[in-house]
Write a protein that holds these residues in place. Structure first.
Motif, mmCIF file in Angstrom:
data_model
loop_
_atom_site.group_PDB
_atom_site.id
_atom_site.type_symbol
_atom_site.label_atom_id
_atom_site.label_comp_id
_atom_site.label_asym_id
_atom_site.label_seq_id
_atom_site.Cartn_x
_atom_site.Cartn_y
_atom_site.Cartn_z
ATOM 1 N N THR A 76 -81.404 -37.648 44.424
ATOM 2 C CA THR A 76 -81.070 -36.294 44.867
ATOM 3 C C THR A 76 -81.437 -35.239 43.836
ATOM 4 O OG1 THR A 76 -79.252 -37.146 46.210
ATOM 5 C CG2 THR A 76 -79.211 -34.795 45.692
ATOM 6 N N GLN A 80 -84.119 -32.265 44.571
ATOM 7 C CA GLN A 80 -83.738 -30.863 44.492
ATOM 8 C C GLN A 80 -84.646 -30.106 43.525
ATOM 9 O OE1 GLN A 80 -79.795 -30.063 42.990
ATOM 10 N NE2 GLN A 80 -79.657 -28.137 44.074
ATOM 11 N N GLN A 242 -72.822 -26.808 54.806
ATOM 12 C CA GLN A 242 -71.991 -27.884 54.272
ATOM 13 C C GLN A 242 -72.396 -29.231 54.864
ATOM 14 O OE1 GLN A 242 -67.918 -26.779 54.979
ATOM 15 N NE2 GLN A 242 -67.928 -25.143 53.463
ATOM 16 N N LYS A 245 -75.728 -30.352 53.445
ATOM 17 C CA LYS A 245 -75.556 -30.891 52.094
ATOM 18 C C LYS A 245 -74.983 -32.309 52.158
ATOM 19 C CE LYS A 245 -75.412 -30.667 47.603
ATOM 20 N NZ LYS A 245 -74.502 -29.761 46.896
ATOM 21 N N PHE A 250 -78.668 -32.002 49.865
ATOM 22 C CA PHE A 250 -78.930 -30.659 49.370
ATOM 23 C C PHE A 250 -79.137 -29.746 50.574
ATOM 24 C CE2 PHE A 250 -82.225 -33.797 48.533
ATOM 25 C CZ PHE A 250 -83.098 -33.534 49.567
ATOM 26 N N TYR A 251 -79.191 -28.461 50.323
ATOM 27 C CA TYR A 251 -79.384 -27.485 51.393
ATOM 28 C C TYR A 251 -80.880 -27.358 51.698
ATOM 29 C CZ TYR A 251 -74.720 -26.203 49.699
ATOM 30 O OH TYR A 251 -73.420 -26.224 49.287
ATOM 31 N N HIS A 255 -79.743 -21.669 51.535
ATOM 32 C CA HIS A 255 -78.902 -22.017 50.393
ATOM 33 C C HIS A 255 -77.910 -20.888 50.181
ATOM 34 C CE1 HIS A 255 -77.546 -23.117 46.390
ATOM 35 N NE2 HIS A 255 -78.174 -24.259 46.510
ATOM 36 N N ASN A 291 -69.607 -27.966 43.781
ATOM 37 C CA ASN A 291 -69.767 -29.083 44.709
ATOM 38 C C ASN A 291 -68.621 -30.092 44.670
ATOM 39 O OD1 ASN A 291 -72.221 -28.079 45.582
ATOM 40 N ND2 ASN A 291 -73.396 -29.243 44.076
ATOM 41 N N ASP A 335 -67.296 -25.976 47.456
ATOM 42 C CA ASP A 335 -68.176 -25.173 48.318
ATOM 43 C C ASP A 335 -67.932 -23.677 48.174
ATOM 44 O OD1 ASP A 335 -69.540 -27.381 49.379
ATOM 45 O OD2 ASP A 335 -67.999 -27.693 50.890
#
Length: 449
Positions: A76, A80, A242, A245, A250-251, A255, A291, A335
């Motif tokens: 991840t 990202q 959310q 993610k 990830f978004y 974002h 997060n 979040d």
């Protein structure tokens, strides 16, 4: 070819790399000759691979980045970082699409399309079933999809994941409507699959071949007869992100910090990926997403926390010691978008952010003070401005609201963040003090910038 003459264990020994200025040949057993050419061939191989990689990235950036994302899809942090690189290179990443995505990240139409294999809860059997059932026409609706795929391979959990991550957005952008419809459509499609397996038909399907063929031609497409739930409002943008993610790591479609991209560098000159380059004991500031919050109890029984934070460049870890945690614990909600202040700490070759203060992005009120070119170049005026701001800073540990200078000319407008030593405690009182001293000033919310 080199032949090993003998081999024996010598215990623990110091090992040294020997470098020689010129080529040397060494005589070994039985008249064989060994040359110190290994280092050269090794360097040549690495140089050649480096050249190939640089060539591909320079001439085929879309294909290169898609392959890089696919090769690291299980990491991840790396994905990202590579997605950030894509953004900086002007390459957009599209979320999964039920009618276009393949197994892996795919370059298409100047963009990189997310692959199904990177979506959680979507296994290889489900992917194979989707790709096999999809044809040139594609899926027209959720009901059409459920009616055509094998629901033993593509189960309810897989479908929910595909909906939540945006794979059906091109068909129906209202994700909550699709989730509600799924409760009815899934059972309906299973019932149809059982009927087909037993050789039975649906009454409405039979009507399509009967007295009103033209009128009921659409009804012959099974998805037209599928049940639907009552219309509902879509999830909020934050709820959508959310879920993205949670399922993608990830978004993708957006974002939460992207809307702050223009103003954030003015407040925070560095990002999280640059923490390792910063000196210790220097006060730093960052705009981040929170997060995860892991609460820890010290040996003395005090509470502290270890945070997982991220910005548009990478993820990192932040430590909140007991005194700070006691003061800001109510702000540490998963979040949420925060501006954090602190210092860098390096232990065991790891870089951590020691968080000393935090503020929700939504509550930050920047002090905007306008200066004309004459004032900006006048030492007396700048000294007067400096004196006012220093009076408003009060306790340096509590002064965290930034002050932004606006230098306006006929053809340009330049924003300048004044140093952290000029940060103030109370933005509203500071604005009033500046206005009383004939400096045009006003408050500006960070989220509206």
């Amino acid at each position: 070819m080199i032949k090993i003459a003998t081999r024996k264990y010598l215990g623990k020994q110091n090992v040294y790399d020997i470098g020689v200025e010129q080529n040397h040949n060494f005589a070994i057993k039985n008249g064989l000759i060994a040359s110190n050419c290994f280092n050269k061939s090794h360097s040549t191989a690495y140089a050649y691979v480096t050249y190939q990689t640089a060539y591909l990235k320079a001439n085929y950036p879309l294909e290169y980045m898609a392959a890089l994302l696919t090769a690291n899809s299980g990491d991840t942090d790396k994905v990202q970082r590579y997605i950030t690189n894509c953004t900086n290179m002007g390459i957009s990443i599209d979320p999964p699409d039920i009618n276009r995505s393949g197994v892996d990240f795919t370059p298409t139409a100047g963009k990189i399309l997310f692959g199904f294999s990177a979506v959680r809860n979507v296994g290889q059997n489900a992917i194979a079933c989707i790709l096999e059932s999809r044809n040139e026409i594609g899926f027209k609706s959720l009901a059409d999809f459920c009616d055509r795929v094998d629901l033993r391979a593509v189960n309810r959990r897989t479908l929910e994941s595909l909906i939540y991550c945006g794979a059906f957005d091109k068909i129906e952008p209202n994700r909550q409507q699709l989730i509600n419809d799924l409760e009815l459509v899934y059972d309906w499609a299973q019932s149809r699959a059982k009927d087909r397996a037993s050789g039975q038909g649906n009454l409405l399907d039979l009507l399509g071949d009967g007295f009103s063929y033209t009128q009921n031609k659409k009804a012959n497409n099974a998805f037209e007869t599928a049940p639907k739930s009552k219309p509902v409002m879509d999830f909020t943008p934050q709820e959508k992100l959310q879920k993205e993610k949670e399922l993608l790591g990830f978004y993708v479609s957006d974002h939460p910090l992207k809307s702050l991209r223009q103003i954030a560098p003015l407040l925070t000159p560095i990002n999280l990926s640059q923490l390792g380059e910063q000196k210790e004991e220097i006060r730093l500031c960052a705009v981040v997403m929170l997060n995860n919050v892991k609460k820890v109890v010290t040996k003395k029984g005090d509470q502290m926390a270890i945070l997982q934070i991220e910005d548009l460049t990478t993820q990192s870890e932040a430590v909140v010691f007991p005194k700070t945690y006691e003061r800001i614990s109510s702000l540490l909600q998963v979040d949420t978008r925060l501006i954090i202040w602190g210092k860098v700490d390096r232990r065991d070759e790891q870089t951590q952010f020691i968080l000393e203060d935090a503020e929700p992005v939504e509550t930050v009120q920047m002090v905007m003070v306008e200066l004309n070119p004459q004032q900006a170049g006048n030492i007396e005026e700048l000294h007067r401005l400096k004196t006012i701001l220093q009076e408003q800073s009060g306790d340096k540990e509590k002064a965290k609201m930034p002050v932004i200078g606006i230098i306006q000319t006929e053809n340009s407008r330049k924003l300048v963040r004044l140093g952290w030593q000029f940060s103030v405690q109370d933005s509203r009182i500071t604005v009033q003090a500046l206005q009383n001293a004939s400096f045009p000033a006003h408050l500006k919310s960070l989220t509206s910038s």
